[in-house]
Motif scaffolding. Structure first.
Motif, short mmCIF file in Angstrom:
data_model
loop_
_atom_site.label_atom_id
_atom_site.label_comp_id
_atom_site.label_asym_id
_atom_site.label_seq_id
_atom_site.Cartn_x
_atom_site.Cartn_y
_atom_site.Cartn_z
N ASP A 129 53.94 39.03 37.15
CA ASP A 129 53.74 37.58 37.18
C ASP A 129 52.42 37.22 37.87
O ASP A 129 51.67 36.36 37.40
CB ASP A 129 54.90 36.89 37.89
CG ASP A 129 56.17 36.87 37.06
OD1 ASP A 129 56.10 37.13 35.84
OD2 ASP A 129 57.25 36.61 37.63
N ARG A 130 52.14 37.89 38.98
CA ARG A 130 50.87 37.64 39.67
C ARG A 130 49.70 38.07 38.80
O ARG A 130 48.66 37.40 38.76
CB ARG A 130 50.84 38.38 41.01
CG ARG A 130 51.85 37.91 42.04
CD ARG A 130 51.73 36.42 42.34
NE ARG A 130 50.40 36.03 42.80
CZ ARG A 130 49.98 36.13 44.07
NH1 ARG A 130 50.79 36.63 45.00
NH2 ARG A 130 48.77 35.75 44.41
N ALA A 131 49.85 39.19 38.13
CA ALA A 131 48.78 39.68 37.25
C ALA A 131 48.47 38.65 36.17
O ALA A 131 47.30 38.37 35.87
CB ALA A 131 49.19 41.01 36.62
N LEU A 132 49.51 38.06 35.59
CA LEU A 132 49.29 37.06 34.54
C LEU A 132 48.58 35.83 35.09
O LEU A 132 47.75 35.22 34.40
CB LEU A 132 50.63 36.67 33.91
CG LEU A 132 51.26 37.74 33.01
CD1 LEU A 132 52.69 37.34 32.64
CD2 LEU A 132 50.43 37.96 31.76
N GLU A 133 48.87 35.46 36.32
CA GLU A 133 48.18 34.32 36.94
C GLU A 133 46.68 34.58 37.05
O GLU A 133 45.86 33.72 36.71
CB GLU A 133 48.77 34.04 38.32
CG GLU A 133 50.19 33.50 38.31
CD GLU A 133 50.76 33.40 39.72
OE1 GLU A 133 49.97 33.50 40.69
OE2 GLU A 133 51.98 33.24 39.86
N TYR A 134 46.33 35.76 37.52
CA TYR A 134 44.92 36.07 37.74
C TYR A 134 44.18 36.36 36.43
O TYR A 134 42.94 36.25 36.38
CB TYR A 134 44.78 37.27 38.67
CG TYR A 134 45.10 36.97 40.11
CD1 TYR A 134 44.38 36.01 40.82
CD2 TYR A 134 46.13 37.63 40.77
CE1 TYR A 134 44.68 35.72 42.15
CE2 TYR A 134 46.44 37.36 42.10
CZ TYR A 134 45.71 36.40 42.78
OH TYR A 134 46.01 36.12 44.10
N ALA A 135 44.90 36.74 35.38
CA ALA A 135 44.26 37.15 34.12
C ALA A 135 44.22 36.04 33.08
O ALA A 135 43.95 36.31 31.91
CB ALA A 135 44.98 38.37 33.56
N ARG A 136 44.44 34.81 33.49
CA ARG A 136 44.51 33.72 32.50
C ARG A 136 43.24 33.59 31.67
O ARG A 136 43.27 33.13 30.53
CB ARG A 136 44.82 32.40 33.20
CG ARG A 136 46.30 32.23 33.55
CD ARG A 136 46.56 30.96 34.31
NE ARG A 136 45.98 31.00 35.65
CZ ARG A 136 46.23 30.11 36.60
NH1 ARG A 136 47.03 29.08 36.35
NH2 ARG A 136 45.68 30.21 37.80
N HIS A 137 42.11 34.00 32.25
CA HIS A 137 40.83 33.90 31.55
C HIS A 137 40.54 35.13 30.69
O HIS A 137 39.55 35.15 29.95
CB HIS A 137 39.71 33.78 32.58
CG HIS A 137 39.56 35.03 33.41
ND1 HIS A 137 40.52 35.42 34.33
CD2 HIS A 137 38.61 36.00 33.41
CE1 HIS A 137 40.14 36.57 34.88
NE2 HIS A 137 38.99 36.94 34.34
N ASP A 138 41.38 36.17 30.79
CA ASP A 138 41.09 37.48 30.19
C ASP A 138 42.19 37.81 29.18
O ASP A 138 43.24 38.35 29.53
CB ASP A 138 41.02 38.54 31.30
CG ASP A 138 40.49 39.87 30.82
OD1 ASP A 138 40.66 40.19 29.63
OD2 ASP A 138 39.92 40.62 31.65
#
Length: 300
Positions: free
Chosen positions: A98-107
């Motif tokens: 879930d945290r990974a998806l938050e940080y990767a929203r631009h990628d």
């Protein structure tokens, strides 16, 4: 060799691209440890990285540096989720994904990989329908599409939907043939010809199609190197299962014993989870695999 668990904090309130590259290198090194020895060996070191990564996020940086840093931190959480999953810590895995998806929203490409890995948690824990929802999300690049289609095929196979599984496998092969594999992103580097062959064998084994599963799994076992020891072990487990299904007890026992020995060299709860099927099949044929295992890790 430098300890991949060590990562110094930033020296100043402003960071540059070299700081991000160092974080990426640490994640890459720890991912290699995961492939070869299992998530239980490196999970704690991955989680330690997150503390330092948060310090990097709080520092000043030029926009291109921050953009790449967000992807690097997302992939670090992606690896933390994967190693947690491999260690049997499902709650922690979901948290990090879930945290990974938050940080990767631009990628978008990295987001696709995180979604795939979250789908694998559902697939492993008996929810192929939920897994399909993740695998059918779609992908931009042919390589990412190949990963998604191969896992979609596996989920269909778990549901005994053979025609759809075979169709998805064909799409995975077509996308793989189209992919530019010259410089794949680190999180997708595992998906090479050997991995695709292993997936083909795994899907056919899941369908009970041992005639097609055994040759594919055998080729994958021959081609996986020591750096992919966990994947090699998974293929041994599937191949032993196929031989027991076919009634070839001697071959099933020989390969199953090899799988147990390989699993004992890993710290991977997933490996022992998958071993249960071949253990039950062996018992049904009147033989016993003397499997030992590491203690269950503590759930966060």
């Amino acid at each position: 060799m430098a300890d991949p668990a060590y990562f110094p904090p930033p020296h100043s309130a402003r960071i540059g691209m070299s700081d991000v590259e160092q974080l990426e290198a640490q994640t890459r090194a720890l991912r290699s440890v995961d492939y070869q020895f299992g998530g239980g060996v490196c999970r704690d070191a991955v989680v330690v990285r997150i503390y330092w990564a948060q310090q990097l996020l709080s520092a000043e940086a030029a926009e291109p540096v921050r953009h790449r840093l967000l992807s690097a931190v997302a992939d670090l959480h992606n690896l933390a989720g994967w190693t947690s999953f491999d260690s049997g810590q499902v709650g922690a895995a979901y948290h990090h994904f879930d945290r990974a998806l938050e940080y990767a929203r631009h990628d978008e490409e990295l987001t696709t990989n995180i979604v795939y890995r979250r789908g694998r948690v559902h697939l492993h824990h008996g929810a192929p329908g939920d897994a399909l929802a993740y695998f059918q999300r779609g992908a931009l690049s042919p390589l990412a599409s190949s990963i998604m289609y191969a896992n979609e095929a596996w989920a269909y196979a778990r549901q005994s939907r053979a025609a759809e599984a075979v169709r998805a496998l064909g799409k995975a092969q077509d996308e793989f043939a189209r992919a530019d594999r010259t410089h794949p992103p680190d999180w997708a580097r595992f998906h090479d010809e050997t991995d695709l062959t292993a997936m083909i064998g795994t899907v056919h084994a899941e369908l009970g199609d041992t005639r097609n599963a055994i040759p594919a799994l055998t080729r994958a076992i021959e081609n996986f190197g020591p750096t992919m020891a966990r994947s090699w072990t998974f293929c041994l487990i599937s191949l032993a299962t196929c031989h027991f299904v076919d009634g070839d007890v001697d071959q099933g026992l020989a390969i199953g014993t090899q799988a147990v020995t390989a699993a004992e060299g890993l710290r991977s709860e997933r490996t022992w989870d998958r071993m249960r099927t071949v253990e039950h099949l062996a018992a049904s044929r009147g033989v016993e695999l003397l499997a030992r295992r590491h203690p269950q890790p503590f759930e966060e």
